[in-house]
Structure formats: C-alpha cells, structure tokens
Design a protein around this motif. Structure first.
Motif, short mmCIF file in Angstrom:
data_model
loop_
_atom_site.label_atom_id
_atom_site.label_comp_id
_atom_site.label_asym_id
_atom_site.label_seq_id
_atom_site.Cartn_x
_atom_site.Cartn_y
_atom_site.Cartn_z
N UNK A 36 -37.37 -39.95 82.99
CA UNK A 36 -37.34 -39.51 84.39
C UNK A 36 -36.28 -38.44 84.61
N UNK A 37 -35.10 -38.63 84.00
CA UNK A 37 -34.03 -37.64 84.14
C UNK A 37 -34.45 -36.30 83.55
N UNK A 38 -35.02 -36.34 82.34
CA UNK A 38 -35.42 -35.10 81.70
C UNK A 38 -36.49 -34.36 82.49
N UNK A 39 -37.47 -35.09 82.99
CA UNK A 39 -38.54 -34.46 83.77
C UNK A 39 -37.98 -33.83 85.04
N UNK A 40 -37.06 -34.55 85.70
CA UNK A 40 -36.47 -34.01 86.93
C UNK A 40 -35.65 -32.75 86.65
N UNK A 41 -34.88 -32.78 85.56
CA UNK A 41 -34.03 -31.63 85.25
C UNK A 41 -34.86 -30.42 84.85
N UNK A 42 -35.90 -30.62 84.06
CA UNK A 42 -36.77 -29.51 83.70
C UNK A 42 -37.39 -28.89 84.95
N UNK A 43 -37.80 -29.74 85.88
CA UNK A 43 -38.42 -29.23 87.11
C UNK A 43 -37.41 -28.47 87.95
N UNK A 44 -36.20 -29.03 88.08
CA UNK A 44 -35.15 -28.35 88.86
C UNK A 44 -34.79 -27.01 88.22
N UNK A 61 -43.91 -30.40 80.60
CA UNK A 61 -43.32 -31.75 80.56
C UNK A 61 -44.40 -32.77 80.22
N UNK A 62 -45.56 -32.64 80.84
CA UNK A 62 -46.66 -33.58 80.58
C UNK A 62 -47.09 -33.50 79.11
N UNK A 97 -40.77 -35.64 87.83
CA UNK A 97 -41.27 -34.35 88.31
C UNK A 97 -41.32 -34.31 89.84
N UNK A 98 -41.81 -35.41 90.42
CA UNK A 98 -41.91 -35.47 91.89
C UNK A 98 -40.53 -35.39 92.53
N UNK A 99 -39.55 -36.05 91.91
CA UNK A 99 -38.19 -35.98 92.45
C UNK A 99 -37.67 -34.55 92.35
N UNK A 100 -37.92 -33.90 91.22
CA UNK A 100 -37.48 -32.52 91.05
C UNK A 100 -38.10 -31.57 92.06
N UNK A 101 -39.31 -31.90 92.50
CA UNK A 101 -39.99 -31.07 93.51
C UNK A 101 -39.71 -31.55 94.93
N UNK A 102 -38.81 -32.53 95.07
CA UNK A 102 -38.39 -33.08 96.37
C UNK A 102 -39.52 -33.82 97.09
N UNK A 103 -40.44 -34.33 96.33
CA UNK A 103 -41.50 -35.17 96.91
C UNK A 103 -40.99 -36.62 96.90
N UNK A 104 -40.00 -36.89 97.77
CA UNK A 104 -39.29 -38.17 97.73
C UNK A 104 -40.23 -39.35 97.98
N UNK A 105 -41.02 -39.25 99.01
CA UNK A 105 -41.87 -40.38 99.37
C UNK A 105 -42.89 -40.69 98.28
N UNK A 106 -43.46 -39.66 97.71
CA UNK A 106 -44.43 -39.88 96.64
C UNK A 106 -43.77 -40.53 95.43
N UNK A 107 -42.56 -40.09 95.08
CA UNK A 107 -41.86 -40.64 93.92
C UNK A 107 -41.54 -42.12 94.12
#
Length: 207
Positions: A36-44, A61-62, A97-107
């Motif tokens: 989760x950390x890696x996916x978020x950082x790559x997205x950011x 990432x996928x 990825x969703x967290x990195x894109x700020x899709x908080x509710x979906x994540x």
C-alpha cells in the motif's frame, strides 16, 4: 498533505494485513503495508511530475504487483494455494493508488469491504458451503494389500470418489482421491471411517 496520504496508506494496508496475518497466510501485515505504501508513493510521485498521467503510473503499479502476487501462489499436490492472498495484495495496491489520488472514501470503503470478504465471507463459507467443496484425500495402504480391494471398499464410504494419483514408495503405496463429502458425516468421522477400512494404514484429508 503527502505525509498524511502515506500514513493513511500504511494504516489501510495494515488493516488488510492483520486479517492475513491472523490467518497465517504467506503475505501478512508487513507485506500488505509495504504494498500500500509503495503504490501510494508511486502515485504521488507520478502525479507531482509535470505532464504526467497518473493512470499510466497506476498501470505500471498494477503490472508490478502481479509479480509479487505470483510469488504468493504455490501448488501443493493437486490443490493451488495462495490465490486469495495474491488477490488481497492486488486489492491493497489499488487502495494505495486510491489514497495517492486522494480518493479517500473509496480507499476506506474498499478496505472495509476487503476485510469483510476475507473474514466474514470466509466464516459463511465454513458454515454453509463446506459440504459442497470437494475434498482431497491421501490414503496410505498397508504392505501387501491389494489396491483394487481398498479402492472398492473406499467407494462404499465415498460413492463418487475419483482416483487422482497412485504413488508407490519403498514401504507403502498411497491413493490420492477427490470426492464430495457426505452430508451425514463430519470430516473427522469421514477420516475415521476410511482409516478403519481393511488394509488402510493412514488417512490425510484436506479441503
């Protein structure tokens, strides 16, 4: 804001990882947190670069998580294990990825649903679907026993049993069969019934 997103990704990954850890799965708490950390950082990092499409970063990432998920899958006899853990890693990457894109509710929603599927649905399977699953049984025979005779007796206990493989060792032979368990007997009762058959030295049952 970026630090908060990374922290949230770690927390949500940990929520999924705890369930896997409690189930003694190959990939547990630390693995899911790191995914989760890696996916978020790559997205950011991808979103912060000029003229960069975050969806292309997500696609990479996928692709990368596919190799990690493949490492959690292994074959044990005639059964394949680790598919659920590989799927949970894939979903955890999507949460990051969703967290990195700020899709908080979906994540958060997907995290809750993932834990519900992994734990609640698992409990429902054990209670309501267990009798519909085929079993894999390894029946060890005593020395000098006729294979056909034991197979005939076994079909009385499991009428729809299908022989998958017969293994011959130095001091024993093993019949590996698959069958749907009878609704009138539990797994321990089934194993005991098979163990008592003439010529049977031991039984190993797996779902």
């Amino acid at each position: 804001m970026a630090f908060g997103q990374i922290l949230l990704a770690a927390v949500l990954g940990a929520v999924v990882g705890v369930e896997r850890e409690l189930g003694a799965q190959p990939a547990g708490l630390r693995t899911h947190m790191l995914v989760s950390l890696g996916a978020a950082l790559f997205t950011l990092a991808g979103a912060g670069l000029p003229h960069t499409d975050p969806t292309r970063v997500a696609a990479q990432v996928v692709t990368g998580i596919g190799f990690l998920g493949g490492g959690a899958i292994f074959k044990e006899g005639v059964t394949v294990r680790g598919l659920t853990t590989a799927a949970s890693l894939w979903v955890t990457a999507s949460i990051g990825l969703a967290v990195g894109l700020r899709a908080w509710q979906a994540a958060v929603a997907v995290t809750a649903l993932t834990v519900a599927v992994l734990w609640l649905v698992k409990q429902a399977e054990r209670h309501f679907l267990q009798l519909r699953r085929n079993l894999v049984l390894c029946v060890a025979l005593k020395n000098g026993v006729s294979l056909d005779e034991v197979e005939h007796e076994m079909l009385r206990v499991l009428p729809r049993a299908k022989v998958l493989r017969v293994t011959y060792a130095e001091h024993e032979q093993v019949i590996e069969v698959t069958a749907r368990p009878p609704t009138t007997a539990s797994l321990p009762q089934l194993a005991e019934a098979l163990r008592r058959l003439p010529g049977v030295a031991g039984v190993n049952v797996s779902g």
